[in-house]
Scaffold this motif. Structure first.
Motif, mmCIF file in Angstrom:
data_model
loop_
_atom_site.group_PDB
_atom_site.id
_atom_site.type_symbol
_atom_site.label_atom_id
_atom_site.label_comp_id
_atom_site.label_asym_id
_atom_site.label_seq_id
_atom_site.Cartn_x
_atom_site.Cartn_y
_atom_site.Cartn_z
ATOM 1 N N UNK A 142 0.853 -1.183 0.000
ATOM 2 C CA UNK A 142 0.000 0.000 0.000
ATOM 3 C C UNK A 142 0.890 1.235 0.000
ATOM 4 N N UNK A 143 0.569 2.165 -0.874
ATOM 5 C CA UNK A 143 1.335 3.407 -0.969
ATOM 6 C C UNK A 143 2.368 3.418 -2.075
ATOM 7 N N UNK A 144 2.657 2.264 -2.665
ATOM 8 C CA UNK A 144 3.612 2.199 -3.772
ATOM 9 C C UNK A 144 2.852 2.398 -5.077
ATOM 10 N N UNK A 145 3.342 3.291 -5.888
ATOM 11 C CA UNK A 145 2.725 3.501 -7.205
ATOM 12 C C UNK A 145 3.651 2.930 -8.275
ATOM 13 N N UNK A 146 3.107 2.682 -9.435
ATOM 14 C CA UNK A 146 3.881 2.234 -10.586
ATOM 15 C C UNK A 146 3.833 3.358 -11.615
ATOM 16 N N UNK A 147 5.021 3.784 -12.062
ATOM 17 C CA UNK A 147 5.109 4.870 -13.043
ATOM 18 C C UNK A 147 6.386 4.691 -13.858
ATOM 19 N N UNK A 148 6.435 5.396 -14.984
ATOM 20 C CA UNK A 148 7.541 5.218 -15.917
ATOM 21 C C UNK A 148 8.547 6.350 -15.966
ATOM 22 N N UNK A 149 9.420 6.233 -16.942
ATOM 23 C CA UNK A 149 10.551 7.147 -17.087
ATOM 24 C C UNK A 149 10.127 8.609 -17.240
ATOM 25 N N UNK A 150 9.020 8.850 -17.897
ATOM 26 C CA UNK A 150 8.568 10.225 -18.087
ATOM 27 C C UNK A 150 8.322 10.897 -16.734
ATOM 28 N N UNK A 151 7.725 10.184 -15.811
ATOM 29 C CA UNK A 151 7.450 10.726 -14.475
ATOM 30 C C UNK A 151 8.755 10.917 -13.712
ATOM 31 N N UNK A 152 9.696 9.959 -13.844
ATOM 32 C CA UNK A 152 10.989 10.101 -13.186
ATOM 33 C C UNK A 152 11.713 11.347 -13.678
ATOM 34 N N UNK A 153 11.770 11.527 -14.984
ATOM 35 C CA UNK A 153 12.448 12.695 -15.558
ATOM 36 C C UNK A 153 11.778 13.979 -15.085
ATOM 37 N N UNK A 154 10.463 14.007 -15.074
ATOM 38 C CA UNK A 154 9.730 15.186 -14.607
ATOM 39 C C UNK A 154 10.100 15.510 -13.159
ATOM 40 N N UNK A 155 10.120 14.497 -12.295
ATOM 41 C CA UNK A 155 10.481 14.718 -10.891
ATOM 42 C C UNK A 155 11.935 15.160 -10.748
ATOM 43 N N UNK A 156 12.836 14.493 -11.464
ATOM 44 C CA UNK A 156 14.262 14.769 -11.323
ATOM 45 C C UNK A 156 14.645 16.156 -11.822
ATOM 46 N N UNK A 157 13.905 16.686 -12.786
ATOM 47 C CA UNK A 157 14.234 17.993 -13.357
ATOM 48 C C UNK A 157 13.451 19.150 -12.745
ATOM 49 N N UNK A 158 12.651 18.863 -11.756
ATOM 50 C CA UNK A 158 11.880 19.926 -11.102
ATOM 51 C C UNK A 158 12.819 20.891 -10.380
ATOM 52 N N UNK A 159 12.359 22.113 -10.206
ATOM 53 C CA UNK A 159 13.144 23.121 -9.489
ATOM 54 C C UNK A 159 13.439 22.661 -8.065
ATOM 55 N N UNK A 160 14.595 23.075 -7.555
ATOM 56 C CA UNK A 160 14.994 22.782 -6.169
ATOM 57 C C UNK A 160 15.003 21.287 -5.872
ATOM 58 N N UNK A 161 15.445 20.486 -6.848
ATOM 59 C CA UNK A 161 15.455 19.036 -6.688
ATOM 60 C C UNK A 161 16.865 18.502 -6.913
ATOM 61 N N UNK A 162 17.240 17.557 -6.062
ATOM 62 C CA UNK A 162 18.506 16.834 -6.219
ATOM 63 C C UNK A 162 18.163 15.390 -6.544
ATOM 64 N N UNK A 163 18.725 14.864 -7.620
ATOM 65 C CA UNK A 163 18.498 13.464 -7.984
ATOM 66 C C UNK A 163 19.767 12.656 -7.708
ATOM 67 N N UNK A 164 19.592 11.475 -7.117
ATOM 68 C CA UNK A 164 20.682 10.561 -6.813
ATOM 69 C C UNK A 164 20.333 9.192 -7.372
ATOM 70 N N UNK A 165 21.329 8.479 -7.879
ATOM 71 C CA UNK A 165 21.114 7.131 -8.381
ATOM 72 C C UNK A 165 22.086 6.198 -7.679
ATOM 73 N N UNK A 166 21.549 5.130 -7.107
ATOM 74 C CA UNK A 166 22.357 4.111 -6.442
ATOM 75 C C UNK A 166 22.234 2.809 -7.198
#
Length: 120
Positions: free
Chosen positions: A96-120
């Motif tokens: 519960x609480x986990x959503x399924x979404x694709x690369x377009x949503x990831x890119x949108x989130x990662x490129x938002x203002x005042x956002x830091x993206x990290x990949x592990x």
């Protein structure tokens, strides 16, 4: 400090330290009041399923179920669409609480203002 933190974790038990680091950073971000979005991709995709985090073990690390619970409580957890499909995981299968979404949503989130993206 960024107001938002987007973390993509690609590792699972095969790279336990890298996996644990991603969940730890995400949980610390949530505890610090940062808006956190954790993306489960690759082998970490399995942690979107009930009980799977409890199977993860790493000495001297916080328990993965506790970290995941805190991230779900105060942040967002997303399972990659393609990763889910490759593993036959559907929306009815995930925690519960986990959503399924694709690369377009990831890119949108990662490129938002005042956002830091990290990949592990």
């Amino acid at each position: 400090m960024p107001k938002k933190l987007v973390i993509k974790v690609t590792a699972g038990p095969e790279a336990a330290e890298r996996c644990s680091q991603a969940f730890t950073v995400a949980a610390v971000g949530v505890a610090s009041g940062v808006e956190v979005s954790l993306w489960l991709t690759g082998e970490s995709s399995w942690f979107a399923l009930p009980g799977r985090a409890a199977e993860f073990e790493l000495p001297h690390a916080a328990p993965l179920p506790d970290l995941l619970d805190s991230i779900l409580a105060g942040g967002r957890v997303t399972l990659c669409t393609q990763c889910a499909a490759r593993r036959d995981i559907t929306e009815k299968d995930v925690l519960e609480g986990v959503r399924i979404a694709g690369a377009q949503v990831f890119v949108q989130e990662a490129l938002a203002d005042d956002t830091q993206a990290l990949v592990y």
